[in-house]
Write an enzyme that holds these catalytic residues in place. Sequence first.
Site, PDB file in Angstrom:
ATOM      1  N   GLU A  79       0.224  -1.211  -0.333  1.00 13.94           N
ATOM      2  CA  GLU A  79       0.032   0.070  -0.372  1.00 13.94           C
ATOM      3  C   GLU A  79       0.747   0.893   0.065  1.00 13.94           C
ATOM      4  O   GLU A  79       0.278   2.441   0.051  1.00 13.94           O
ATOM      5  CB  GLU A  79      -1.168  -0.047   1.336  1.00 13.94           C
ATOM      6  CG  GLU A  79      -1.726   0.594   1.482  1.00 13.94           C
ATOM      7  CD  GLU A  79      -1.216   2.555   1.621  1.00 13.94           C
ATOM      8  OE1 GLU A  79      -0.208   2.234   3.278  1.00 13.94           O
ATOM      9  OE2 GLU A  79      -2.260   2.726   2.491  1.00 13.94           O
ATOM     10  N   CYS A 111      -4.210  -3.774   2.623  1.00 10.08           N
ATOM     11  CA  CYS A 111      -3.739  -4.920   3.257  1.00 10.08           C
ATOM     12  C   CYS A 111      -3.847  -6.300   3.148  1.00 10.08           C
ATOM     13  O   CYS A 111      -3.216  -6.975   3.608  1.00 10.08           O
ATOM     14  CB  CYS A 111      -4.366  -4.824   5.470  1.00 10.08           C
ATOM     15  SG  CYS A 111      -3.728  -3.338   6.114  1.00 10.08           S
ATOM     16  N   HIS A 233      -5.446 -10.878  10.440  1.00 11.00           N
ATOM     17  CA  HIS A 233      -4.846  -9.392  10.138  1.00 11.00           C
ATOM     18  C   HIS A 233      -4.763  -8.975  10.657  1.00 11.00           C
ATOM     19  O   HIS A 233      -5.480  -8.617  12.087  1.00 11.00           O
ATOM     20  CB  HIS A 233      -5.489  -8.821   8.390  1.00 11.00           C
ATOM     21  CG  HIS A 233      -5.256  -7.831   8.351  1.00 11.00           C
ATOM     22  ND1 HIS A 233      -3.803  -7.008   8.199  1.00 11.00           N
ATOM     23  CD2 HIS A 233      -6.038  -6.197   8.901  1.00 11.00           C
ATOM     24  CE1 HIS A 233      -3.771  -5.687   8.528  1.00 11.00           C
ATOM     25  NE2 HIS A 233      -4.786  -4.964   8.500  1.00 11.00           N
TER      26      HIS A 233
HETATM   27  N1  CAA Z   1      -5.755  -0.085  30.541  1.00 14.25           N
HETATM   28  C1  CAA Z   1      -6.103  -0.925  29.965  1.00 14.25           C
HETATM   29  N2  CAA Z   1      -7.445  -0.893  28.662  1.00 14.25           N
HETATM   30  C2  CAA Z   1      -7.215   0.356  28.367  1.00 14.25           C
HETATM   31  C3  CAA Z   1      -7.302   1.120  28.872  1.00 14.25           C
HETATM   32  C4  CAA Z   1      -5.538   0.977  30.331  1.00 14.25           C
HETATM   33  N3  CAA Z   1      -5.561   2.005  30.660  1.00 14.25           N
HETATM   34  N4  CAA Z   1      -7.386   2.447  28.050  1.00 14.25           N
HETATM   35  C5  CAA Z   1      -8.072   1.968  27.154  1.00 14.25           C
HETATM   36  N5  CAA Z   1      -8.100   0.741  27.080  1.00 14.25           N
HETATM   37  C6  CAA Z   1      -8.714  -0.134  26.607  1.00 14.25           C
HETATM   38  C7  CAA Z   1     -10.051  -0.154  25.499  1.00 14.25           C
HETATM   39  O1  CAA Z   1     -11.069   0.155  26.903  1.00 14.25           O
HETATM   40  C8  CAA Z   1     -10.374  -0.296  24.753  1.00 14.25           C
HETATM   41  O2  CAA Z   1     -10.767  -1.614  24.336  1.00 14.25           O
HETATM   42  P1  CAA Z   1     -11.646  -2.396  23.617  1.00 14.25           P
HETATM   43  O3  CAA Z   1     -11.534  -2.212  21.961  1.00 14.25           O
HETATM   44  O4  CAA Z   1     -12.109  -3.836  24.276  1.00 14.25           O
HETATM   45  O5  CAA Z   1     -12.955  -1.771  23.944  1.00 14.25           O
HETATM   46  C9  CAA Z   1      -9.414   0.243  23.901  1.00 14.25           C
HETATM   47  O6  CAA Z   1      -8.661   0.110  25.111  1.00 14.25           O
HETATM   48  C10 CAA Z   1      -8.896   0.880  22.557  1.00 14.25           C
HETATM   49  O7  CAA Z   1      -9.327   2.227  23.328  1.00 14.25           O
HETATM   50  P2  CAA Z   1      -9.769   3.076  22.954  1.00 14.25           P
HETATM   51  O8  CAA Z   1     -11.200   2.758  21.898  1.00 14.25           O
HETATM   52  O9  CAA Z   1     -10.227   4.297  23.555  1.00 14.25           O
HETATM   53  O10 CAA Z   1      -8.859   3.838  21.778  1.00 14.25           O
HETATM   54  P3  CAA Z   1      -9.278   5.103  20.130  1.00 14.25           P
HETATM   55  O11 CAA Z   1     -10.225   5.307  19.875  1.00 14.25           O
HETATM   56  O12 CAA Z   1      -8.093   5.427  20.490  1.00 14.25           O
HETATM   57  O13 CAA Z   1      -8.706   3.829  19.160  1.00 14.25           O
HETATM   58  C11 CAA Z   1      -8.617   2.107  16.912  1.00 14.25           C
HETATM   59  C12 CAA Z   1      -8.633   3.053  18.925  1.00 14.25           C
HETATM   60  C13 CAA Z   1     -10.020   3.378  16.704  1.00 14.25           C
HETATM   61  C14 CAA Z   1      -9.301   1.135  17.088  1.00 14.25           C
HETATM   62  C15 CAA Z   1      -7.444   3.260  16.744  1.00 14.25           C
HETATM   63  O14 CAA Z   1      -6.139   2.368  17.529  1.00 14.25           O
HETATM   64  C16 CAA Z   1      -6.971   3.392  15.035  1.00 14.25           C
HETATM   65  O15 CAA Z   1      -7.931   4.625  15.203  1.00 14.25           O
HETATM   66  N6  CAA Z   1      -6.211   2.266  14.984  1.00 14.25           N
HETATM   67  C17 CAA Z   1      -6.523   2.435  13.138  1.00 14.25           C
HETATM   68  C18 CAA Z   1      -7.499   1.505  12.148  1.00 14.25           C
HETATM   69  C19 CAA Z   1      -7.218   0.251  12.868  1.00 14.25           C
HETATM   70  O16 CAA Z   1      -6.517  -0.773  12.904  1.00 14.25           O
HETATM   71  N7  CAA Z   1      -8.487  -0.135  12.323  1.00 14.25           N
HETATM   72  C20 CAA Z   1      -8.432  -1.497  12.363  1.00 14.25           C
HETATM   73  C21 CAA Z   1      -9.469  -2.569  11.557  1.00 14.25           C
HETATM   74  S1  CAA Z   1      -9.264  -1.912   9.796  1.00 14.25           S
HETATM   75  C22 CAA Z   1      -7.790  -3.141   9.012  1.00 14.25           C
HETATM   76  O17 CAA Z   1      -7.188  -3.917   9.650  1.00 14.25           O
HETATM   77  C23 CAA Z   1      -6.783  -2.619   7.745  1.00 14.25           C
HETATM   78  C24 CAA Z   1      -6.107  -1.714   8.631  1.00 14.25           C
HETATM   79  O18 CAA Z   1      -4.624  -2.377   8.941  1.00 14.25           O
HETATM   80  C25 CAA Z   1      -5.676  -0.652   8.944  1.00 14.25           C
END
Ligand code: CAA
Length: 388
Positions: A79, A111, A233
Amino acid sequence: MSVGIDDISFYTSNFYLDLKSLADVQNIDAEKYYQGIGQEKMGIVGADEDVVTMAAAAALPLLERCERSQIDTLMFATETGVDQSKAAGVFVHGLLDLPNRCRVVELKQACYSATAAIQMACAIVARDPRRKVLVLASDIARYDLASSGEATQGCGAVAVLIGANPKLVEIAPESGRYTEDVMDFWRPNYRSTALVDGKYSTKIYLTALKQAYSDYLEQGGAEFDQLDYLCYHLPFSRMAEKAQTQLSRYTHSERDKEALDAMVMPTLNYNRIIGNSYTASIYIGLASLLDNPELELSGQRVGFFSYGSGCVSEFFSGTVMPGYRDYLHTDKHQAMLQARTELSYTEYLKFYNFECPADGGDHRMPEQTKGPFRLEAINQHKRVYSAR
Ligand code: CAA
């Protein structure tokens, strides 16, 4: 005759950022990253590294065992292409001194494209078992600073050799697919960082998993409880746990939580400390499984769920071959990971903000990588690579 993975090796940059350094700057608990998304470190490329140098480094160990003349085709999945016209694989072809009659092509679908390459490679080998196909998957995951995706950056490349009567994993012919036009993650040509609708992307990933798996079953694939391991993945390793929960519920699996975790945990070790490597991540997950010294995997059936945002996904399976352990590159993988250098947050920002010169002048790149290949210069818009 069986067809599948004859050899596999991966590579990542020498540099990484511990996610605790990021959490400290953001003034949040590092456990959000360590546990919440299941990531400890993310690989960061130096100025003289890109998908070409990483892919060539990943492929190098494979050439110790395979005659270059046997390689009929090189497919490069990425990509993070370096040119809108020339396939990145042609640079690798030059660096690895592959035969002139080897065809080279680049494939793109976020991916997912390494899986398309592997399926096409299997078809080429099935047509003529004397052929071997080198599939390279190489990516640099980059998101905007301070965006939700920042902690899920990373970089890596994997080289997979597809051949007849493979030494590592025989790939079964059944596969299930799911494609849908969605905007969950994308990168317009004018951007160097991806855009993502984070929560939506995880939802679509899980929908695609159910749909691709159900198509796989319709095509005659194995029941979930007949699979011993699962390589998903891996945008971040917690995603695999979410996927495993989803699939086990969907299939009404009789396995308990411990047994379900045991199917997935051994695939996560490398990705947890490399970060997202887009096309490469699922097969780096396979390397993590195969390299595990505590598991005897001969005859074990492994399911694969490949997902590329946008989205295209595929579910298929393979069986690990007896004697596979004699053909692994475990020691090289471990040594490479152990020799990495940790960056401070300030150093990370410097690496992140480096911009490749685009003015058409002659530019030598800063010497940073300790890998076997480097991007030496960009002269008059031409990339110049060399072996170190
Ligand atoms: N201790 C333990 N866990 C904690 C914590 C702490 N202190 N604080 C937060 N958490 C947990 C939350 O409860 C949450 O758990 P759940 O998922 O079980 O609910 C987890 O940590 C993540 O927290 P948030 O949901 O608040 O995190 P975020 O909103 O900042 O981001 C994300 C999460 C949306 C995945 C972000 O990392 C992101 O945008 N990533 C890029 C997109 C991605 O990877 N998508 C995956 C599918 S798409 C794909 O696979 C293609 C690709 O490669 C991109």
